[in-house]
Design an enzyme around this catalytic site. Sequence first.
Site, PDB file in Angstrom:
ATOM      1  N   HIS A  32      -3.207  -4.204  -5.475  1.00 40.09           N
ATOM      2  CA  HIS A  32      -2.428  -4.391  -4.241  1.00 40.09           C
ATOM      3  C   HIS A  32      -2.835  -5.708  -3.582  1.00 40.09           C
ATOM      4  O   HIS A  32      -4.019  -6.054  -3.551  1.00 40.09           O
ATOM      5  CB  HIS A  32      -2.646  -3.216  -3.279  1.00 40.09           C
ATOM      6  CG  HIS A  32      -1.616  -3.220  -2.181  1.00 40.09           C
ATOM      7  ND1 HIS A  32      -1.693  -4.079  -1.113  1.00 40.09           N
ATOM      8  CD2 HIS A  32      -0.475  -2.517  -2.030  1.00 40.09           C
ATOM      9  CE1 HIS A  32      -0.626  -3.883  -0.339  1.00 40.09           C
ATOM     10  NE2 HIS A  32       0.125  -2.942  -0.873  1.00 40.09           N
TER      11      HIS A  32
ATOM     12  N   GLU B  63       5.792  -6.449  -5.410  1.00 43.74           N
ATOM     13  CA  GLU B  63       5.681  -6.491  -3.951  1.00 43.74           C
ATOM     14  C   GLU B  63       5.447  -7.933  -3.504  1.00 43.74           C
ATOM     15  O   GLU B  63       4.296  -8.394  -3.472  1.00 43.74           O
ATOM     16  CB  GLU B  63       4.504  -5.636  -3.479  1.00 43.74           C
ATOM     17  CG  GLU B  63       4.606  -4.178  -3.830  1.00 43.74           C
ATOM     18  CD  GLU B  63       3.807  -3.303  -2.867  1.00 43.74           C
ATOM     19  OE1 GLU B  63       4.402  -2.378  -2.301  1.00 43.74           O
ATOM     20  OE2 GLU B  63       2.605  -3.561  -2.657  1.00 43.74           O
TER      21      GLU B  63
ATOM     22  N   GLY C 110       5.064  -5.424   5.109  1.00 46.05           N
ATOM     23  CA  GLY C 110       4.754  -5.188   6.517  1.00 46.05           C
ATOM     24  C   GLY C 110       5.390  -6.174   7.482  1.00 46.05           C
ATOM     25  O   GLY C 110       5.016  -6.237   8.654  1.00 46.05           O
TER      26      GLY C 110
ATOM     27  N   GLU D   9      -3.217  -6.562  -0.622  1.00 43.93           N
ATOM     28  CA  GLU D   9      -4.203  -6.451   0.463  1.00 43.93           C
ATOM     29  C   GLU D   9      -5.625  -6.331  -0.097  1.00 43.93           C
ATOM     30  O   GLU D   9      -6.582  -6.822   0.506  1.00 43.93           O
ATOM     31  CB  GLU D   9      -3.845  -5.257   1.365  1.00 43.93           C
ATOM     32  CG  GLU D   9      -2.637  -5.571   2.233  1.00 43.93           C
ATOM     33  CD  GLU D   9      -1.826  -4.355   2.655  1.00 43.93           C
ATOM     34  OE1 GLU D   9      -2.308  -3.220   2.495  1.00 43.93           O
ATOM     35  OE2 GLU D   9      -0.699  -4.556   3.143  1.00 43.93           O
TER      36      GLU D   9
ATOM     37  N   SER E 255       8.556  -3.779   2.954  1.00 45.49           N
ATOM     38  CA  SER E 255       9.492  -3.476   4.046  1.00 45.49           C
ATOM     39  C   SER E 255      10.661  -2.597   3.608  1.00 45.49           C
ATOM     40  O   SER E 255      11.793  -2.773   4.059  1.00 45.49           O
ATOM     41  CB  SER E 255      10.007  -4.774   4.697  1.00 45.49           C
ATOM     42  OG  SER E 255       8.940  -5.472   5.303  1.00 45.49           O
TER      43      SER E 255
ATOM     44  N   GLY F 138       5.212   1.373   2.122  1.00 43.16           N
ATOM     45  CA  GLY F 138       4.073   1.374   3.021  1.00 43.16           C
ATOM     46  C   GLY F 138       4.419   2.090   4.318  1.00 43.16           C
ATOM     47  O   GLY F 138       4.448   3.326   4.379  1.00 43.16           O
ATOM     48  N   GLY F 139       4.703   1.330   5.357  1.00 43.41           N
ATOM     49  CA  GLY F 139       4.920   1.874   6.703  1.00 43.41           C
ATOM     50  C   GLY F 139       5.862   3.065   6.760  1.00 43.41           C
ATOM     51  O   GLY F 139       5.571   4.071   7.428  1.00 43.41           O
TER      52      GLY F 139
ATOM     53  N   ASN G  58       2.379   4.502  -0.078  1.00 41.79           N
ATOM     54  CA  ASN G  58       1.022   3.985   0.090  1.00 41.79           C
ATOM     55  C   ASN G  58       0.679   4.034   1.579  1.00 41.79           C
ATOM     56  O   ASN G  58       1.182   3.227   2.361  1.00 41.79           O
ATOM     57  CB  ASN G  58       0.970   2.544  -0.454  1.00 41.79           C
ATOM     58  CG  ASN G  58      -0.373   1.883  -0.190  1.00 41.79           C
ATOM     59  OD1 ASN G  58      -1.339   2.533   0.211  1.00 41.79           O
ATOM     60  ND2 ASN G  58      -0.426   0.584  -0.411  1.00 41.79           N
ATOM     61  N   TRP G  59      -0.157   4.978   1.947  1.00 44.66           N
ATOM     62  CA  TRP G  59      -0.459   5.184   3.371  1.00 44.66           C
ATOM     63  C   TRP G  59      -1.429   4.142   3.928  1.00 44.66           C
ATOM     64  O   TRP G  59      -1.658   4.096   5.121  1.00 44.66           O
ATOM     65  CB  TRP G  59      -1.024   6.588   3.586  1.00 44.66           C
ATOM     66  CG  TRP G  59      -0.054   7.701   3.303  1.00 44.66           C
ATOM     67  CD1 TRP G  59       1.238   7.594   2.875  1.00 44.66           C
ATOM     68  CD2 TRP G  59      -0.304   9.113   3.440  1.00 44.66           C
ATOM     69  NE1 TRP G  59       1.805   8.832   2.734  1.00 44.66           N
ATOM     70  CE2 TRP G  59       0.880   9.780   3.075  1.00 44.66           C
ATOM     71  CE3 TRP G  59      -1.411   9.869   3.828  1.00 44.66           C
ATOM     72  CZ2 TRP G  59       0.988  11.172   3.099  1.00 44.66           C
ATOM     73  CZ3 TRP G  59      -1.310  11.263   3.847  1.00 44.66           C
ATOM     74  CH2 TRP G  59      -0.118  11.895   3.491  1.00 44.66           C
ATOM     75  N   LYS G  60      -2.051   3.374   3.043  1.00 43.49           N
ATOM     76  CA  LYS G  60      -3.035   2.367   3.466  1.00 43.49           C
ATOM     77  C   LYS G  60      -4.112   3.042   4.339  1.00 43.49           C
ATOM     78  O   LYS G  60      -4.502   4.160   4.028  1.00 43.49           O
ATOM     79  CB  LYS G  60      -2.330   1.199   4.147  1.00 43.49           C
ATOM     80  CG  LYS G  60      -1.181   0.659   3.261  1.00 43.49           C
ATOM     81  CD  LYS G  60      -0.584  -0.624   3.725  1.00 43.49           C
ATOM     82  CE  LYS G  60       0.514  -1.060   2.754  1.00 43.49           C
ATOM     83  NZ  LYS G  60       1.137  -2.329   3.090  1.00 43.49           N
TER      84      LYS G  60
HETATM   85  P1  13P Z   1       5.470  -1.944   3.784  1.00 46.57           P
HETATM   86  O1  13P Z   1       6.469  -0.974   3.206  1.00 46.57           O
HETATM   87  O2  13P Z   1       4.823  -1.455   5.030  1.00 46.57           O
HETATM   88  O3  13P Z   1       6.040  -3.321   3.873  1.00 46.57           O
HETATM   89  O4  13P Z   1       4.267  -2.032   2.715  1.00 46.57           O
HETATM   90  C1  13P Z   1       4.572  -2.188   1.371  1.00 46.57           C
HETATM   91  C2  13P Z   1       3.341  -1.994   0.594  1.00 46.57           C
HETATM   92  O5  13P Z   1       2.416  -2.792   0.649  1.00 46.57           O
HETATM   93  C3  13P Z   1       3.238  -0.793  -0.257  1.00 46.57           C
HETATM   94  O6  13P Z   1       2.147  -0.867  -1.105  1.00 46.57           O
END
Ligand code: 13P
Length: 259
Positions: free
Chosen positions: A97, A169, A175, A99, A215, A236-237, A11-13
């Site tokens: 998600h 998650e 994050g 967020e 993470s 994510g990251g 997930n590149w956000k």
């Molecule tokens: P991180 O891997 O950056 O913690 O993010 C996880 C995430 O929200 C994937 O959707």
Amino acid sequence: MRHRRPFVAGNWKMNPATVAEAVALARAIVLATAQARVVEIAIAPPAVALLAVRDAIAASDVTLAVQDVHEHEKGAYTGGISAAMLRGIVTYVIVGHSEVRRDRGDTDARVNAKLRRALDAGLRPILCVGEMLEVRHSGRADEFVRGQVRAALSDVAMGQASRVTIAYEPIWAIGTGVPAHGEDARTTIAAAREEVGVLFGAATAHAVRMLYGGSVTGESIAEFAEQPGIDGALVGGASLVSDEFARICAAVGVARTRA
Ligand code: 13P
């Protein structure tokens, strides 16, 4: 019973900064993950980059996901992207998600509407669930996640439920650089799977893929991939760094082949 194929989704956000960079990252991921054949790999770039990234990965096994979808079919919803518009472009749709729940006020009811729109359009939802730290500390995480699963899958047709992937998650792990404990993730994911069983029966519970997210790195993935019942990761990251993402995919492949 059918075997669940391991799955890693990135997930590149709201990254990277330009469509050109998104295309370059997609190409790098295709190259870096070319060996990880047992694992299904999806990437979810920002919506504006979907078409360009689709073309960039067309000759590969990497599949495409979108980060969100509108809950209505069409109409006066400025900025909205409907499930029908995404048909033929993406395979997967991330819904719920944390967020999006936080920033755009998605309720369980709206997540349910989005998930059903995605299924009706022939897309495959990746449903995100996960608790806040207070809930984990109060010992109610499993019950909370079961409630999210129940709400999100409400009124889903029996024959469609197995097309859903669930990503656990925990909000406090996203994050932060502090992943959950593998054992806790395993128990909560087992609870989510049990809830799917209550709703749709044992065969569907067995078929639904369950991912861990929060993470995840090339380092931390082993703790999760080795847990029974965890079929991969939503990243994510670390999905923004092709070599790191490839390490995660490879580790999931090795662990799930051994399991
Ligand atoms: P991180 O891997 O950056 O913690 O993010 C996880 C995430 O929200 C994937 O959707």
